[in-house]
Write an enzyme that holds these catalytic residues in place. Structure first.
Site, short mmCIF file in Angstrom:
data_model
loop_
_atom_site.label_atom_id
_atom_site.label_comp_id
_atom_site.label_asym_id
_atom_site.label_seq_id
_atom_site.Cartn_x
_atom_site.Cartn_y
_atom_site.Cartn_z
N ARG A 100 40.96 40.90 4.41
CA ARG A 100 41.85 39.82 4.86
C ARG A 100 42.19 38.83 3.75
O ARG A 100 43.36 38.48 3.57
CB ARG A 100 41.20 39.04 6.01
CG ARG A 100 41.34 39.67 7.35
CD ARG A 100 40.11 39.43 8.19
NE ARG A 100 39.02 40.21 7.62
CZ ARG A 100 38.79 41.49 7.96
NH1 ARG A 100 39.49 42.05 8.89
NH2 ARG A 100 37.83 42.18 7.37
N THR A 101 41.19 38.33 3.06
CA THR A 101 41.46 37.26 2.10
C THR A 101 42.36 37.77 0.98
O THR A 101 43.35 37.13 0.61
CB THR A 101 40.13 36.70 1.54
OG1 THR A 101 39.26 36.47 2.64
CG2 THR A 101 40.35 35.41 0.79
N LYS A 129 33.06 46.08 -21.70
CA LYS A 129 32.82 46.16 -23.15
C LYS A 129 31.99 44.98 -23.63
O LYS A 129 31.87 44.74 -24.83
CB LYS A 129 34.16 46.17 -23.90
CG LYS A 129 35.08 47.30 -23.54
CD LYS A 129 36.41 47.12 -24.26
CE LYS A 129 37.53 47.83 -23.55
NZ LYS A 129 38.84 47.30 -23.95
N ARG A 150 37.32 35.59 -5.87
CA ARG A 150 36.16 35.80 -4.99
C ARG A 150 35.02 36.30 -5.85
O ARG A 150 35.19 37.23 -6.66
CB ARG A 150 36.48 36.82 -3.89
CG ARG A 150 35.24 37.20 -3.11
CD ARG A 150 35.53 37.95 -1.85
NE ARG A 150 36.04 37.06 -0.81
CZ ARG A 150 36.17 37.41 0.47
NH1 ARG A 150 35.83 38.63 0.86
NH2 ARG A 150 36.63 36.57 1.34
N HIS A 180 33.66 29.16 1.51
CA HIS A 180 34.87 29.96 1.69
C HIS A 180 35.93 28.98 2.21
O HIS A 180 36.32 29.00 3.38
CB HIS A 180 34.60 31.08 2.70
CG HIS A 180 35.62 32.17 2.72
ND1 HIS A 180 36.86 32.05 2.13
CD2 HIS A 180 35.60 33.41 3.29
CE1 HIS A 180 37.54 33.18 2.33
NE2 HIS A 180 36.80 34.01 3.03
N1 CP Z 1 37.24 36.62 6.53
C1 CP Z 1 37.17 37.23 5.34
O1 CP Z 1 36.86 36.60 4.31
O2 CP Z 1 37.46 38.55 5.38
P1 CP Z 1 37.46 39.51 4.11
O3 CP Z 1 36.05 39.57 3.60
O4 CP Z 1 37.96 40.84 4.63
O5 CP Z 1 38.38 38.92 3.08
#
Ligand code: CP
Length: 353
Positions: A100-101, A129, A150, A180
């Site tokens: 999703r993110t 490397k 992320r 998050h």
């Molecule tokens: N909610 C969420 O962060 O989903 P993903 O891990 O699929 O990005």
């Protein structure tokens, strides 16, 4: 006499070095505290920790999201949106898995005409490397105006924020078990659509390692009349560093059967067992079966309550619940894309619509 002067200079130098060490310790502990307790981040160029946002920021973002959704409802509007940031480039650096993110950010960039590059598979990066991660990210900033990252580390996002120039926008798309913030923004928007104030909101599941719950609690903490319920077996309860920041009323409990009947919002989460050695022994059998919503208990919920989940889910929400009018997690998932459009626009100072 000369001996005396040399002795005094020596003492002076020792004092100077000691002072320097002391100042260093104080400054470093201040910086550490800034990160952990009070957030003073430039919201225009950084989205790092949900606690950086004021209620006014949040309501503006909700309002911008509503406007964007309305503009995007016809093809002329969509064409207009695509011109807004068509001169910008974004880098998506995802060192942890995501559906999703990643996709909602990629589509949000696409809606705004921003071209995107990505690294999701580190084996394709020159980090293999021996390049440092910081150098890799400095490289991205040579090509991109926006870095969306992320990362499994709780703290690396602060390091890159401190080391990149302000004109490179940086968004935290998930940092370890800590934060998050963009998930919290979309969760906040979803709750806003059903009414924000004076709500009883239950977080259910693995709250110990769940970064979405940590980020969202800090946002709901800014809303009048909120009461938060943290519902989990005691091994999975939320950590004190978040509880210490809450000004709103809250309760810790393991009694989901009672809470399900009382609250306006139920925010379910899955077991975060991809994180090892985080203080939870995953070999210990902990019965989580009662922390789920299914056809046996959904009718205990208030008629106008809503069910949210950041997704992905496992078995904490049965598929048959999807048909219930109170299940809002798919709508929440779609909101993620529009809130991220609004966020990116506001970070480029382009949100006057
Ligand atoms: N909610 C969420 O962060 O989903 P993903 O891990 O699929 O990005």
């Amino acid at each position: 006499m000369i001996c005396m002067i040399i002795k005094m200079i020596k003492i002076f130098l020792i004092l100077l070095i000691s002072m320097n060490i002391l100042v260093n310790i104080v400054v470093k502990s201040f910086i550490y505290k800034r990160r952990v307790f009070t957030i003073n981040i430039n919201s225009q160029t950084r989205c790092i920790n949900s606690n950086q946002y004021t209620l006014e920021n949040l309501l503006n973002l909700c309002d911008t999201t509503d406007k964007i959704k309305s503009i995007a409802s016809n093809s002329d509007g969509l064409k207009y949106l695509k011109t807004i940031l068509s001169h910008k480039r974004a880098m998506l650096y995802f060192k942890q898995s995501s559906t999703r993110t990643f996709l909602s950010f990629q589509n949000a960039c696409n809606i705004l005409g921003i071209s995107t590059s990505e690294i999701r598979d580190i084996s394709t990066s020159s980090e293999t490397k021996g390049e440092s991660e910081l150098d890799a990210i400095k490289t991205f900033s040579q090509y991109s105006d926006l870095i969306i990252m992320r990362h499994p580390s709780n703290n690396f996002i602060y390091e890159i924020s401190d080391n990149l120039p302000n004109d490179t926008r940086i968004i935290n798309a998930g940092s370890g078990t800590d934060q998050h913030p963009t998930q919290a923004l979309l969760d906040f928007y979803t709750i806003y659509k059903y009414g924000l104030e004076n709500k009883k909101i239950a977080f259910v599941g693995d709250l110990f390692r769940g970064r979405t719950v940590r980020s969202l609690s800090l946002l709901l903490n800014k809303v009048k009349g909120t009461k938060l319920y943290f519902v989990s077996p005691k091994q999975f309860q939320i950590k004190n560093d978040i509880l210490d920041k809450l000004n709103v009323d809250y309760e810790l409990t393991d009694d989901f059967d009672k809470i399900i009947q009382e609250v306006d919002v139920i925010y379910m989460t899955r077991l975060q067992d991809e994180y090892k050695n985080e203080g939870i022994n995953d070999n210990e059998i902990i019965d989580t079966s009662k922390y789920s919503i299914n056809s046996n208990n959904i009718n205990k919920m208030k008629d106008d309550a809503i069910i949210l989940h950041p997704l992905p889910r496992r078995n904490e929400i049965s598929v048959e619940v999807d048909k219930d009018k109170r299940a809002k997690y798919w709508q929440q998932c779609e909101n993620g894309m529009w809130v991220r459009v609004a966020l990116i626009m506001s970070m480029f100072g382009a949100s006057k619509l």
